[in-house]
Design an enzyme around this catalytic site. Sequence first.
Site, PDB file in Angstrom:
ATOM      1  N   GLU B  89       0.921  -1.262   0.065  1.00  0.00           N
ATOM      2  CA  GLU B  89      -0.015   0.082   0.017  1.00  0.00           C
ATOM      3  C   GLU B  89       1.219   1.189  -0.182  1.00  0.00           C
ATOM      4  O   GLU B  89       0.410   2.180  -0.669  1.00  0.00           O
ATOM      5  CB  GLU B  89      -1.013   0.001   1.291  1.00  0.00           C
ATOM      6  CG  GLU B  89      -1.832  -1.014   1.147  1.00  0.00           C
ATOM      7  CD  GLU B  89      -2.988  -1.067   0.254  1.00  0.00           C
ATOM      8  OE1 GLU B  89      -3.199  -0.129  -0.206  1.00  0.00           O
ATOM      9  OE2 GLU B  89      -3.477  -2.123  -0.181  1.00  0.00           O
ATOM     10  N   SER B 371     -50.535 -32.705   1.233  1.00  0.00           N
ATOM     11  CA  SER B 371     -51.137 -33.497   2.284  1.00  0.00           C
ATOM     12  C   SER B 371     -50.913 -33.211   3.766  1.00  0.00           C
ATOM     13  O   SER B 371     -51.164 -33.571   4.859  1.00  0.00           O
ATOM     14  CB  SER B 371     -51.013 -34.971   2.095  1.00  0.00           C
ATOM     15  OG  SER B 371     -51.571 -35.402   0.898  1.00  0.00           O
TER      16      SER B 371
END
Lengths: 305, 677
Positions: B89, B371
């Site tokens: 960086e 069902s």
Amino acid sequence: MQELTDIKNLRPWSVRVFAAPVFMLAPVLLALIASEMKLNWAERIVGAYLVAVNEDRPESGAIWEKGRKTQAARMAVDKLASDREAHQRMARNAGTLNEVVSALAPGQGAMLSAEHFRELYQKIPSGIAAEMISPFDLLRFTSEKRWTRAYLEKTADGLMVYLLEPNNQVLRQFRVPAASVALLARRSDMTSQSLEDLVSFQNRIYPAERFFAALAALPEEDRRGLIPQPERLLDVSGQITRVGISDEALAGFVDVGVEIQSGAQRRVLLLQGQDWAVWRLRSLLEGKLSKSRGGKGSQEAYSAQ
Amino acid sequence: MTVWFSWLRAAFYAGLLVIGLATAGLMIAFFVTVRDLPRVPEPLSRIIETPPTEIYAATGERLMLIGGRETVPLNRVSPVFIQAVIATEDHRFWSHHGIDHLRIVKALLVNLFQSGRVEGASTITQQLAKNLFFSFQRTYQRKFRELAVALQIEARYAKSEILEAYINQIAFGVGAHGVEQASRVFFGKPALQLSLPEAALLAGLPKSPTRYNPFRHFERARERQKVVLDRMATVGYISAGEAERAYQERLTLRAPGAGAPSGDYFIDVVLKDLEERYGSDVVHHAGLKVFTTLDPQLQAWAVESVQSGLVKLDQVLRVPAAVGGDSSAHPQGALVAVEAHSGAVRALVGGRDHAETEFNRALQNNRQPGSGFKPFLYYAALEKAGLNPAAVFVDRKVAIPIPGQTAWVPRNFSGEHEGPMILKRALVHSVNSIAAQLVDRIGPNAVIDAARRFGIKSPLAPVPSVALGTSGVSPLEMAAAFASLATGGIQHEPFTIRRVEDSSGRILEERILSGRRTLDASIAYQLVDMMRAVLDEGTATVVRQLGFQLPAAGKTGTTDDFNDAWFTGFTPTLSVCVWVGFDRGMSMRDGQGRGITGSRGAAPIWADFMRRATEGAPRREFVVPSDIRFVQVNPVSGHPAMPWGPRGMEVALREGQLGAFVSVSDGREPSPTGGGN
């Protein structure tokens, strides 16, 4: 100046360019640039200035925004917790169930220990108490040692009471209807008025000795139904002079107003008698009244029915 | 020539004037701009002081931190990570004062002369300033303000403080903020123990956490790791050989979510619930302590059962592996386990992979239960029509007239009709024609009323077919509804949060575990008895075949064209619902074209989960109400079973329903109570 306009003659130009001041200025400039590259003095000056004015600048930007949200959120939570603690404190200090109920808004609740709930329960008129929950059930829960707390929640239509196990599982829940809650609220009323000032009593006011004579004529069960906690009357300081019976029944109970004279001051203590017991006493009183009208005259005819 | 010179001279002085004005303007702009610059907090560590909201399981285990940061001092971070970050960086971080002059010049040259390339020159301090105060909007004004704040930070704080603040707040993706959290998420270890390859991988992520997410794009992340290692070698932190060796080293990422309780879908529910009650800001910024109902062990088993069940289903359905991350190409599943006597949700799985799709099928997926809905119908029929489990109905083709529409003609799953049978048998074998006759007798509103009393809240259409589960419900609703049967008719609202405290431990709310009787205990038991037979001899015998032998009851459900397969079952203590199906509502059929039923798709997952969840648990029977009597009856005629007749079926009858059977035993013509047709 003329010689400078003659570009074929470069001498004047070179004299100017290579003049001493230029030779002095260039190194200064170069030194400035080099020192900035090496020492970062420009950044330091700006940085130092910004540090100096930091306190005068606004708390703006993402981190401050987050801070504000955190603060607002904490305040909101703090208020919730404080309100809840206030209810709990009030509930812990309450001497009657009515005090607990009156401090709660609909939807709010308060947690009581089982012991505290039992204390409050014992102060409720037995009729209302039995309607809420049987004392024998409370005894059973107490003996089983599973019941540790009671949660009271005020609802739009009364009060919900949850008897809880340690893990908050409900052992028993019951609803106290709004009418009974209202009755609880009135139960402890001690007004600084006379019976005539209370509209609902105006039709039935009796001398104390006549009221208690009629009461004595009733069976024990009726007397208990009418005055569930006679010890409260024994505790009062002053002379009981008159007793009134309310025209209104509420949730199976009728207010009985006991007027107490102490010195020049009159007070009325409100009790709640079960409606069936009050009706029996009234019949008895009204029967005696019709008898007494002939003998004792109108001054004793407090009841106009 | 004179004129030319005059112009030149004028231009020179004009230039001087412009430069002077520009300088003055810049000075004014500077002083105006800095007035509105954000104040820098003192101390800088204040930026990470937000208390996190903590979510705990029922066992006390911490499930999740929301907001807040897991911060570490620099000396608790692996030095190679710090080197990797600086090399990548801002390699002149230790020497500059907020601005890297050389990098600015280089960036200018690159941006000017190499078209298509954009190079930034932000230092770590500038990035910190940007992250703390500014948006990600690309404007010159924002850049200038960011630069000014960076200079102030440099002037006020030591480099180590700046670096510490930076590494503790940068985002690494997948919700990891700060190096400590990232290290634990990606490698399952503290930041201090990061090796060179791991540190290089992590240091490469902040540039684009999503693009380089190693869980999803491992190769891309590896390429970025190589860039970081090369930078470290270039800067001189490591040699080229070390960089190469580190790159060749095998990286072992922790499995996504491993080690953490696997309750992502559950936590989503908790968060939604909390946000509805307290608002998003309170949840994310106030530092609440939330104690939930989740049992991490049950949850882990639930996840495993659903995932392994779905993998098997993939094989049965022959879903090609090539579909990869396309979630809609795979069948999905959901499982909810609810504690019967409280309504506490103990486990909740909303899909096969939360990382793949956050859509929570346990709550949001209102699919037809088929069902699986019949128990509500049967309860209503037993209660409203006075029927009993031995009542005889005839399984035959029926047409239920519907005013203004064509008649409803339900079909049996088998396509065949068996003639007379008792109600218990009809439920056990999920006979649709008899269910249709029942709803015709009691009306759809009675079925809906019963379902509501069980706790179903989803909209239900008042049509006869509602009895066969044509209105959508969620697995959570089904699990909670069936729990009402396990408790003998006491309905508990399902819930996920037991208690909420503020950051200092003051209670904000606590759950009162109350239920209310909504069902008749005896009728509820009759239904339980019928549903027990579903597992023992009906459509869900697979549960027994798979080794789950404790007392339990349940019901399968399969919708038309096999779009949904359900099984909801319960023991006296736990009610569990499982659903499987495709998100896009496609039919589930195997290689032979046979459909996937609740029995094939959902019941095995249920059995697998319940086998683990109840391992070692004592055998507990359902409580039988005092007025229940058991009678063996002929499942066809409903008559009391005779020793010489066909095998009887045991039915649970209430005392008032025994009369007919007593008379049968007296030798009279049998007339089972309340039958039909």
